[in-house]
Design an enzyme around this catalytic site. Sequence first.
Site, mmCIF file in Angstrom:
data_model
loop_
_atom_site.group_PDB
_atom_site.id
_atom_site.type_symbol
_atom_site.label_atom_id
_atom_site.label_comp_id
_atom_site.label_asym_id
_atom_site.label_seq_id
_atom_site.Cartn_x
_atom_site.Cartn_y
_atom_site.Cartn_z
ATOM 1 N N GLU A 455 0.827 -1.211 0.000
ATOM 2 C CA GLU A 455 0.000 0.000 0.000
ATOM 3 C C GLU A 455 0.858 1.257 0.000
ATOM 4 O O GLU A 455 0.505 2.271 -0.621
ATOM 5 C CB GLU A 455 -0.952 -0.003 1.201
ATOM 6 C CG GLU A 455 -1.934 -1.172 1.235
ATOM 7 C CD GLU A 455 -2.792 -1.241 -0.010
ATOM 8 O OE1 GLU A 455 -3.035 -0.201 -0.643
ATOM 9 O OE2 GLU A 455 -3.218 -2.356 -0.361
ATOM 10 N N HIS A 458 1.823 2.011 -3.561
ATOM 11 C CA HIS A 458 0.778 2.747 -4.286
ATOM 12 C C HIS A 458 0.840 4.233 -3.951
ATOM 13 O O HIS A 458 0.793 5.097 -4.839
ATOM 14 C CB HIS A 458 -0.608 2.212 -3.891
ATOM 15 C CG HIS A 458 -0.953 0.902 -4.520
ATOM 16 N ND1 HIS A 458 -0.882 0.678 -5.874
ATOM 17 C CD2 HIS A 458 -1.402 -0.259 -3.966
ATOM 18 C CE1 HIS A 458 -1.261 -0.566 -6.134
ATOM 19 N NE2 HIS A 458 -1.575 -1.158 -4.994
#
Length: 647
Positions: A455, A458
């Site tokens: 994450e 990202h």
Amino acid sequence: MSDKKKNNSKFSFNSYWIYIPIILFFIVLQVFNSGDLASRSITKNEFTKILKENDIKKIVVENKSVAQIFLKEDALSKESYKELVDSPFYRKGSPLYSYNFGDLQNFENEIKDLKQQNNLDFDKVNVERTSLMDTVINFLPFILLIAVWLFFMRRMSGGGAGAGGGGQIFNIGKSKAKLFDENTKVKTTFKNVAGLEGAKEEVQEIVDFLKNPDKYTKLGGKIPKGALLVGPPGTGKTLLAKAVAGEAGVPFFSLSGSDFVEMFVGVGASRVRDLFKQAQQKSPSIIFIDEIDAIGRARGKNSMTGANDERENTLNQLLTEMDGFGTDTNVIVLAATNRAEILDKALMRAGRFDRQIYVDLPDLHERKEIFEVHIKSLKLADDVNLDFLAQQTPGFSGADIANLCNEAALIAARTDKTAIHHQDFLDAVDRIVGGLEKKNKVITPKEKKVIAFHEAGHATVSWMLEHAAPLVKVTIVPRGQSLGAAWYLPEERKIVQTEQMLDEMCATMGGRAAEKLMFDKISTGALSDLEKVTKQARAMVTVYGLNDEVGNVTYYDSSGNDSFVKPYSEETAKKIDKEISKIIEGQYQRAIQILDENKDKLTVLADKLLEKEVIFKDDLVEIFGKRPFEKEETIDASIVEEKNSEA
């Protein structure tokens, strides 16, 4: 007193109760018409004894098997018969005994001999009798067959009093449209419809037609036959149609396209005729057919049903009614669908549906207006910011926003709050878009670290790319089927350029790139990421013509007729596959390069994510500094969830 009234169950009559007294009547009739209640069955010896004493007045042979014994008046006073005569079931003139004699010929010879030997004076009669119960039993199969047939006909025709005319088989061809007139007036007006300004302007002209038809007809204009409301689900097509009826103040016939569909041949066409007949009798009026694609699908597409399809017959009747000889009926047909591409071309032409009104998803300002409608019944805290909520919910339809407001109220009530706070609305957005939080899901520390770097990858790549969507928050709390999620506010663009699509793909591949860079291993967690970028790359090559190698061609067919036909050769297919892979791998390597240049910051972000589990935009500003491409955003934004899906 009012509580007592509420607790008392209201008496309601059931039509099946009428069968109870009928059954009881037949039972009582059978009992009282039977003379067998007082008679006693006797043996051969007892019969011979009574016969020899000359007490028998008459013998009635029933159905060649049973003899009913009637005694003389003076014999009934004898002590041997007193018990039976005094019985409450005995009636004067009825048989006292019954004798099952067996073979009729032997019985007749026997009583003939005894009559001659003992000089007896009784009479003998042969009769054929059938009881009422036997008759009912004989006809019972036919009665049951008729009852079952009537039951199924009643159910198929709608059943009950609400089906019009008691739901009987003779009313099956009647229209099932719900009528709103002066007795049940539609109270919805354009004030109740938030947003949809363009659509309201177009339907306002229809309202004006119905209110002041002379204004247009004196110039030679004709009342439009119909208007088709087209748009995604939940955007307010049905609500807009009700508002037209409420504004015009004319009778409004409302029904669904599936209401015409029935298992009997010709019923759909009959209901169409009856619907238009009722509407013409109450003209000027409006007919609203919701989900018209149920009967308006293009004809001849389904070869399995043949030409004499019942749905096609219904559609043919609808086409005839909408384009009939009468042009002064003042009946306007409104219809709604979210699948306009599959409708029959004859239905879509001018003269039937004269105009198509596209009801689009609401923009930023319209979403705020919709929020203002739905929060009227809610008890809000002072910190609720509708402008921010409208920004946080792009792509939401009116129905989605109504669901969001209700979900926020449920979340607030679940935590025993006295009012709904702004955070409750944000939690509701997360709940609707991402799914329910699953904090109790068992995740090992090693898996949690991989998810955190995924994450963080990202978030880092999207922060460093100009056309990538700005981040809102990142979480590694499992939600729905995802193990982690990154939330963005991308621009709502009308057109998308190649660089913008490539930046979005690069940000999407940032999760797998971070796994490769930090652990030199990749996992199955990037499934949804790979699915997304593959679809984007395929669209670039085969739909939008954004690939130099394949060129300015598209293999997209908007009519939907290419389901079983590949519109390119095997050589082109190889080239397409090669270019798709080239685009995806190029953005993957680009993401690895960006992360390698910011590896230390990526590690800090992942560690903070492991510590807090949820981080926001301010945390990224603290780690990376202000985003270099930051600008004053006035464009509407939408939330996108990047899912780290389970294998």
